[in-house]
Motif scaffolding. Structure first.
Motif, PDB file in Angstrom:
ATOM      1  N   GLY A 271       1.982  22.413   9.738  1.00  0.00           N
ATOM      2  CA  GLY A 271       0.698  23.117   9.653  1.00  0.00           C
ATOM      3  C   GLY A 271      -0.446  22.267   9.136  1.00  0.00           C
ATOM      4  N   VAL A 272      -0.455  21.017   9.556  1.00  0.00           N
ATOM      5  CA  VAL A 272      -1.521  20.116   9.115  1.00  0.00           C
ATOM      6  C   VAL A 272      -2.095  19.405  10.338  1.00  0.00           C
ATOM      7  CG1 VAL A 272      -1.973  17.979   7.824  1.00  0.00           C
ATOM      8  CG2 VAL A 272      -0.563  19.751   6.799  1.00  0.00           C
ATOM      9  N   GLU A 273      -3.399  19.209  10.312  1.00  0.00           N
ATOM     10  CA  GLU A 273      -4.065  18.563  11.448  1.00  0.00           C
ATOM     11  C   GLU A 273      -4.822  17.329  10.943  1.00  0.00           C
ATOM     12  OE1 GLU A 273      -7.884  20.057  13.752  1.00  0.00           O
ATOM     13  OE2 GLU A 273      -6.218  21.495  13.885  1.00  0.00           O
ATOM     14  N   LEU A 274      -4.720  16.239  11.700  1.00  0.00           N
ATOM     15  CA  LEU A 274      -5.469  15.031  11.314  1.00  0.00           C
ATOM     16  C   LEU A 274      -6.903  15.180  11.817  1.00  0.00           C
ATOM     17  CD1 LEU A 274      -5.611  12.134  10.168  1.00  0.00           C
ATOM     18  CD2 LEU A 274      -4.743  11.299  12.357  1.00  0.00           C
ATOM     19  N   LEU A 275      -7.852  15.234  10.874  1.00  0.00           N
ATOM     20  CA  LEU A 275      -9.247  15.468  11.260  1.00  0.00           C
ATOM     21  C   LEU A 275     -10.007  14.183  11.539  1.00  0.00           C
ATOM     22  CD1 LEU A 275     -10.714  18.162   8.836  1.00  0.00           C
ATOM     23  CD2 LEU A 275     -10.070  18.440  11.224  1.00  0.00           C
ATOM     24  N   GLN A 276      -9.868  13.217  10.626  1.00  0.00           N
ATOM     25  CA  GLN A 276     -10.688  12.004  10.725  1.00  0.00           C
ATOM     26  C   GLN A 276      -9.966  10.814  10.121  1.00  0.00           C
ATOM     27  OE1 GLN A 276     -14.331  13.630   8.989  1.00  0.00           O
ATOM     28  NE2 GLN A 276     -15.488  12.093  10.116  1.00  0.00           N
ATOM     29  N   VAL A 277     -10.249   9.643  10.689  1.00  0.00           N
ATOM     30  CA  VAL A 277      -9.739   8.399  10.109  1.00  0.00           C
ATOM     31  C   VAL A 277     -10.960   7.549   9.783  1.00  0.00           C
ATOM     32  CG1 VAL A 277      -8.346   6.335  10.536  1.00  0.00           C
ATOM     33  CG2 VAL A 277      -7.641   8.533  11.513  1.00  0.00           C
ATOM     34  N   PHE A 278     -11.009   7.012   8.573  1.00  0.00           N
ATOM     35  CA  PHE A 278     -12.151   6.190   8.160  1.00  0.00           C
ATOM     36  C   PHE A 278     -11.696   4.755   7.921  1.00  0.00           C
ATOM     37  CE2 PHE A 278     -12.788  10.457   6.373  1.00  0.00           C
ATOM     38  CZ  PHE A 278     -14.001  10.798   6.943  1.00  0.00           C
ATOM     39  N   GLU A 279     -12.635   3.850   8.155  1.00  0.00           N
ATOM     40  CA  GLU A 279     -12.326   2.436   7.889  1.00  0.00           C
ATOM     41  C   GLU A 279     -12.782   2.048   6.488  1.00  0.00           C
ATOM     42  OE1 GLU A 279     -14.297   0.290  10.986  1.00  0.00           O
ATOM     43  OE2 GLU A 279     -12.743   0.776  12.454  1.00  0.00           O
ATOM     44  N   ASP A 280     -12.130   1.037   5.923  1.00  0.00           N
ATOM     45  CA  ASP A 280     -12.584   0.530   4.623  1.00  0.00           C
ATOM     46  C   ASP A 280     -13.647  -0.547   4.847  1.00  0.00           C
ATOM     47  OD1 ASP A 280     -11.304  -1.821   5.325  1.00  0.00           O
ATOM     48  OD2 ASP A 280      -9.629  -1.559   3.952  1.00  0.00           O
ATOM     49  N   MET A 281     -14.083  -1.200   3.763  1.00  0.00           N
ATOM     50  CA  MET A 281     -15.188  -2.146   3.907  1.00  0.00           C
ATOM     51  C   MET A 281     -14.804  -3.396   4.693  1.00  0.00           C
ATOM     52  SD  MET A 281     -15.570  -2.698  -0.134  1.00  0.00           S
ATOM     53  CE  MET A 281     -14.161  -2.392  -1.165  1.00  0.00           C
ATOM     54  N   SER A 282     -13.495  -3.604   4.912  1.00  0.00           N
ATOM     55  CA  SER A 282     -13.099  -4.732   5.763  1.00  0.00           C
ATOM     56  C   SER A 282     -12.864  -4.290   7.203  1.00  0.00           C
ATOM     57  CB  SER A 282     -11.829  -5.401   5.239  1.00  0.00           C
ATOM     58  OG  SER A 282     -11.589  -5.150   3.916  1.00  0.00           O
ATOM     59  N   GLY A 283     -13.187  -3.041   7.510  1.00  0.00           N
ATOM     60  CA  GLY A 283     -13.056  -2.564   8.888  1.00  0.00           C
ATOM     61  C   GLY A 283     -11.639  -2.130   9.245  1.00  0.00           C
ATOM     62  N   LEU A 284     -10.792  -1.908   8.239  1.00  0.00           N
ATOM     63  CA  LEU A 284      -9.418  -1.480   8.521  1.00  0.00           C
ATOM     64  C   LEU A 284      -9.298   0.035   8.353  1.00  0.00           C
ATOM     65  CD1 LEU A 284      -7.594  -4.265   6.483  1.00  0.00           C
ATOM     66  CD2 LEU A 284      -7.716  -4.090   8.973  1.00  0.00           C
ATOM     67  N   ALA A 285      -8.553   0.655   9.284  1.00  0.00           N
ATOM     68  CA  ALA A 285      -8.344   2.110   9.198  1.00  0.00           C
ATOM     69  C   ALA A 285      -7.562   2.388   7.923  1.00  0.00           C
ATOM     70  CB  ALA A 285      -7.565   2.584  10.418  1.00  0.00           C
ATOM     71  N   ARG A 286      -8.200   2.997   6.953  1.00  0.00           N
ATOM     72  CA  ARG A 286      -7.612   3.020   5.611  1.00  0.00           C
ATOM     73  C   ARG A 286      -7.517   4.423   5.012  1.00  0.00           C
ATOM     74  NH1 ARG A 286      -4.703  -0.348   3.615  1.00  0.00           N
ATOM     75  NH2 ARG A 286      -6.055  -2.100   4.044  1.00  0.00           N
ATOM     76  N   TYR A 287      -8.343   5.354   5.525  1.00  0.00           N
ATOM     77  CA  TYR A 287      -8.353   6.685   4.915  1.00  0.00           C
ATOM     78  C   TYR A 287      -8.155   7.752   5.987  1.00  0.00           C
ATOM     79  CZ  TYR A 287     -11.050   3.553   1.987  1.00  0.00           C
ATOM     80  OH  TYR A 287     -11.470   2.450   1.292  1.00  0.00           O
ATOM     81  N   CYS A 288      -7.335   8.751   5.658  1.00  0.00           N
ATOM     82  CA  CYS A 288      -7.136   9.875   6.574  1.00  0.00           C
ATOM     83  C   CYS A 288      -7.587  11.156   5.892  1.00  0.00           C
ATOM     84  CB  CYS A 288      -5.659  10.021   6.923  1.00  0.00           C
ATOM     85  SG  CYS A 288      -5.067   8.722   7.994  1.00  0.00           S
ATOM     86  N   LYS A 289      -8.336  11.939   6.646  1.00  0.00           N
ATOM     87  CA  LYS A 289      -8.717  13.270   6.159  1.00  0.00           C
ATOM     88  C   LYS A 289      -7.997  14.285   7.041  1.00  0.00           C
ATOM     89  CE  LYS A 289     -12.808  16.173   6.103  1.00  0.00           C
ATOM     90  NZ  LYS A 289     -14.163  16.165   6.661  1.00  0.00           N
ATOM     91  N   LEU A 290      -7.229  15.162   6.414  1.00  0.00           N
ATOM     92  CA  LEU A 290      -6.434  16.130   7.169  1.00  0.00           C
ATOM     93  C   LEU A 290      -6.769  17.543   6.711  1.00  0.00           C
ATOM     94  CD1 LEU A 290      -4.206  13.618   6.119  1.00  0.00           C
ATOM     95  CD2 LEU A 290      -3.232  14.495   8.218  1.00  0.00           C
ATOM     96  N   LEU A 291      -6.380  18.501   7.550  1.00  0.00           N
ATOM     97  CA  LEU A 291      -6.722  19.891   7.267  1.00  0.00           C
ATOM     98  C   LEU A 291      -5.464  20.752   7.299  1.00  0.00           C
ATOM     99  CD1 LEU A 291      -9.285  21.849   7.110  1.00  0.00           C
ATOM    100  CD2 LEU A 291      -8.841  22.253   9.540  1.00  0.00           C
ATOM    101  N   VAL A 292      -5.350  21.652   6.331  1.00  0.00           N
ATOM    102  CA  VAL A 292      -4.242  22.607   6.357  1.00  0.00           C
ATOM    103  C   VAL A 292      -4.669  23.783   7.228  1.00  0.00           C
ATOM    104  CG1 VAL A 292      -2.872  24.207   4.966  1.00  0.00           C
ATOM    105  CG2 VAL A 292      -3.368  21.923   4.096  1.00  0.00           C
ATOM    106  N   ILE A 293      -3.865  24.065   8.279  1.00  0.00           N
ATOM    107  CA  ILE A 293      -4.276  25.112   9.238  1.00  0.00           C
ATOM    108  C   ILE A 293      -3.406  26.374   9.080  1.00  0.00           C
ATOM    109  CG2 ILE A 293      -5.393  23.693  10.961  1.00  0.00           C
ATOM    110  CD1 ILE A 293      -2.729  23.337  12.365  1.00  0.00           C
TER     111      ILE A 293
END
Ligand code: SAM
Length: 365
Positions: free
Chosen positions: A343-365
């Motif tokens: 019951g979780v959805e991946l909403l967004q992926v953010f890059e860090d200051m070196s341009g690497l995919a480093r953060y995930c924001k997810l939502l409980v549905i």
């Protein structure tokens, strides 16, 4: 006394990063970059250096400036990364100064500082043994806070400051729309030194105004992390804020909660894949707790536990903020596809200051 010094001669991956807050430069062993490309390239060397010999080398200096240069040369000879910066921090801390004070001050006549030489030699030897400079200094800046740091609890990284910043900005917008109650509840999994929980609590009022209160539950499996978080809370929080923080020794794999009480969850979990862990710098492997870094074969062990548990811990519509390895966003997406019941959805992926995919924001549905 003779000290055997092991050093990795191929280590090139220490980072020197300017903070966004324009303070001093940040000097960190980077957890996320390999020391070398393959473990087989890892070449160790050892050398012998006596304490007396080191002390004699340093004693010939008559100013702190000369001392920094001399110590820096010793570090270069011994293969210690970021030698100049290490020397600056070590000279400063040994004389009871901050690095800024040392660099700003007039060169001091060291004849007046004789009693401090044994501290200096001791600290320099620690660095020669590749102890991170943060543990030697004993405190480090993280998101407007100065936190105590102590081996083996993970040294907070600048990447994590960015995660805190994103969360605060997100909630600022949510609260501006007036779409929540008077209290927002946060669960942090793996609090370490307390860096995330404490900076969220400190930043909340500034970012969101007075109309909403943040309450945080901070968990960690490591008793040493729990002790350090408590110590840091005493240092950085006002009395009123201390009451908003619950700190618990807790293995997240055994965490049960009857009511879904949290509005959001944040975690910088142990996420280094096993094979990569073996290639990290000696500063990381030898001094920081492996349980703070190692996330199993693919680095996803604790992340999977979090994703499976989130629906039980968070309210529907609650958000999950994770710091991850760049290989993880895809693995997380695949996992959620395979296990839709979490019951979780991946909403967004953010890059860090070196341009690497480093953060995930997810939502409980
Ligand atoms: C990467 S560190 C993060 C520390 C801190 N939040 C930070 O960002 O600097 C991960 C933390 O998770 C904790 N940890 C590891 N396994 C855990 C588990 N099963 N349950 C709870 N905490 C765990 C470790 O002890 C460590 O403090």
């Amino acid at each position: 006394m003779f000290v055997s010094i092991a050093c990795n001669v191929l280590n090139k991956s220490w980072l020197l990063i300017g903070t966004r807050r324009g303070c001093v430069q940040v000097f960190l062993p980077n957890r996320y970059h390999k020391t070398v490309n393959k473990p087989s390239n890892y070449v160790s060397c050892s050398s012998q250096l006596s304490e007396t010999e080191l002390r004699d080398k340093l004693r010939v200096c008559s100013t702190t400036k000369e001392l920094v240069t001399r110590l820096s040369e010793v570090f270069v000879q011994q293969g210690v990364p970021e030698s100049r910066l290490s020397a600056e921090y070590i000279v400063a801390t040994s004389f009871g100064l901050s690095r800024k004070q040392l660099l700003r001050g007039e060169p001091t006549l060291l004849s007046q500082l004789e009693p401090f030489y044994s501290t200096l030699t001791h600290n320099a030897l620690r660095r020669l043994l590749r102890e991170p400079v943060q543990y030697i200094v004993g405190n480090w800046d993280f998101y407007n806070l100065t936190l105590k740091v102590r081996q083996p609890v993970l040294i907070p990284r600048p990447e994590t400051e960015e995660l805190v910043d994103r969360i605060l900005k997100f909630w600022k917008n949510v609260l501006r729309r007036g779409s929540t109650g008077e209290v927002t509840r946060c669960l942090e999994i793996g609090c370490g030194s307390g860096a995330i929980s404490l900076s969220l609590l400190k930043g909340w009022k500034e970012f969101t105004g007075n109309n909403n209160i943040l309450k945080v539950t901070a968990l960690d499996i490591d008793p040493q992390a729990i002790t350090l978080t408590k110590e840091n809370a005493c240092i950085v929080l006002e009395d009123e804020q201390k009451r908003l923080l619950d700190i618990h020794l807790q293995d997240i794999t055994k965490f049960r909660l009857d009511d879904n009480k949290y509005d959001f969850l944040v975690s910088n979990p142990p996420y280094i894949p096993e094979a990569e862990y073996r290639t990290l710098q000696p500063e990381v492997i030898q001094y920081e707790a492996s349980c703070a870094l190692l996330g199993g074969k693919d680095g996803m062990e604790i992340i999977r536990v979090i994703l499976r548990g989130a629906k039980n811990w968070l309210k529907t519509g609650g958000t999950i903020w994770l710091e991850v390895d760049p290989s993880h966003p895809k693995l997380i997406q695949d996992f959620l596809h395979k296990e839709p019941n979490v019951g979780v959805e991946l909403l967004q992926v953010f890059e860090d200051m070196s341009g690497l995919a480093r953060y995930c924001k997810l939502l409980v549905i």
